[in-house]
Motif scaffolding. Structure first.
Motif, PDB file in Angstrom:
ATOM      1  N   ALA A   4      77.568 -13.987 -62.159  1.00  0.00           N
ATOM      2  CA  ALA A   4      78.550 -13.288 -62.977  1.00  0.00           C
ATOM      3  C   ALA A   4      78.652 -11.855 -62.446  1.00  0.00           C
ATOM      4  N   THR A   6      78.798  -8.864 -63.616  1.00  0.00           N
ATOM      5  CA  THR A   6      77.886  -7.830 -64.120  1.00  0.00           C
ATOM      6  C   THR A   6      76.471  -8.048 -63.584  1.00  0.00           C
TER       7      THR A   6
ATOM      8  N   SER B  53      76.828  -7.995 -71.617  1.00  0.00           N
ATOM      9  CA  SER B  53      77.882  -8.985 -71.382  1.00  0.00           C
ATOM     10  C   SER B  53      77.310 -10.370 -71.132  1.00  0.00           C
ATOM     11  N   VAL B  54      76.045 -10.417 -70.686  1.00  0.00           N
ATOM     12  CA  VAL B  54      75.495 -11.710 -70.285  1.00  0.00           C
ATOM     13  C   VAL B  54      74.819 -12.409 -71.456  1.00  0.00           C
ATOM     14  N   ASP B  65      78.524 -14.862 -68.068  1.00  0.00           N
ATOM     15  CA  ASP B  65      79.331 -13.896 -68.820  1.00  0.00           C
ATOM     16  C   ASP B  65      80.495 -14.592 -69.517  1.00  0.00           C
ATOM     17  N   ARG B  66      80.622 -15.916 -69.327  1.00  0.00           N
ATOM     18  CA  ARG B  66      81.614 -16.668 -70.111  1.00  0.00           C
ATOM     19  C   ARG B  66      80.985 -18.009 -70.502  1.00  0.00           C
TER      20      ARG B  66
END
Lengths: 199, 199
Positions: A4, A6, B53-54, B65-66
């Motif tokens: 990801a 980040t 975010s993670v 992150d999603r």
């Protein structure tokens, strides 16, 4: 596998730190991801807090959160001696010894043309100005590392200061305490022989 | 010598990271102090950004992150196989091989009573629920490490899943490619002998 964004960014930033390779950066990043939110925030805050509050002492150029720093501002320190070191860590190493009562001057590097560190980037001008301003200084001890760069820098500084009449000394090199003669390298041994002294 | 409080705090926080002792923490801290303000801010931000975010993928429990993560959400992956690994780093190691097309399940640890890691803290319940929900799974590959803890965890999971009729396999252990017989340890050698196969 693409991380990801980040996570990738975190790994990249950690990988910029000295001694942290890609593998270590990944390990650290995943550890940070597994930390409680507040702990990660504390780590993050401590970085900005330290970087923002800490500046260089206007006298000795060491890192400090007040000016002058705790050593330069201490009335009990011996103001006749300045010990010149390469970097702030060296100051704490010297202080650990609890034997030296004088002041310090931090160069923030050594002259190293191969690594593109010129004399201009060292805090040398500050040392000279300091010596001109303060009459109390009687001795400058050069405690740069016993490396080619450290030796060259020490030699250069000694030539710079000598004309002013201030005593310039260099910390001794020789066999470390507790070491075996057998394992000493030739250069150290030859220096130790030449620097021998009477019982 | 006492460091300025913000420096001491930074050293303490860095020293909490895995594999970073007090000396390394000092080196890192002083490096951070010598960084330009923006770079230090970027490092600090990347920590909070990543941590905030993670989260864990609701399917495979890997960091993402999603939700679902890029592997679980990829329609081209083979949904009949789940590879069970100890931690998120193992997923990227497996992906580096570019050979495995199935899905993953991250345990976030192994059963290790000596280190106070019980079965409850592993993402085992999530694996079982996942197997009950998804009919497509035909094989679960246990790729925990070849350690006592990894073996024990694999054995436990295999017993847990077997009754459901899903095929449970364990990645092979044996001599690493390019290795000399001479330097193999006894356990590896004995495992490799027992797992010998016909040419």
């Amino acid at each position: 596998m693409r991380y990801a964004p980040t996570i990738a960014k975190l790994i990249a930033e950690l990988g910029k730190l000295p001694g942290i390779g890609n593998k270590s950066a990944q390990r650290l990043a995943f550890h940070i991801l597994s930390m409680p939110l507040e702990e990660a925030a504390t780590l993050s805050d401590s970085i900005t807090a330290a970087r923002q509050s800490v500046r260089l002492c206007s006298v000795c150029q060491n890192y400090t959160d007040r000016d002058p720093c705790s050593v330069c501002g201490d009335p009990n320190r011996d103001r006749s001696t300045i010990c010149v070191v390469e970097n702030p860590r060296d100051v704490s190493t010297m202080e650990r010894m609890r034997d030296y009562q004088g002041l310090y001057h931090v160069l923030h590097g050594v002259y190293s043309p191969l690594q593109n560190v010129g004399l201009d980037s060292l805090k040398l001008k500050e040392l000279i100005t300091r010596l001109q301003k303060e009459d109390s200084v009687r001795e400058v001890i050069l405690a740069t590392n016993q490396t080619a760069e450290g030796e060259a820098t020490a030699l250069y500084i000694s030539r710079l200061i000598k004309p002013s009449g201030i005593r310039v000394t260099r910390i001794a090199s020789g066999l470390p305490m507790g070491s075996d003669l057998e394992f000493a390298d030739d250069l150290t041994l030859s220096k130790a022989m030449r620097a021998r002294h009477e019982f």
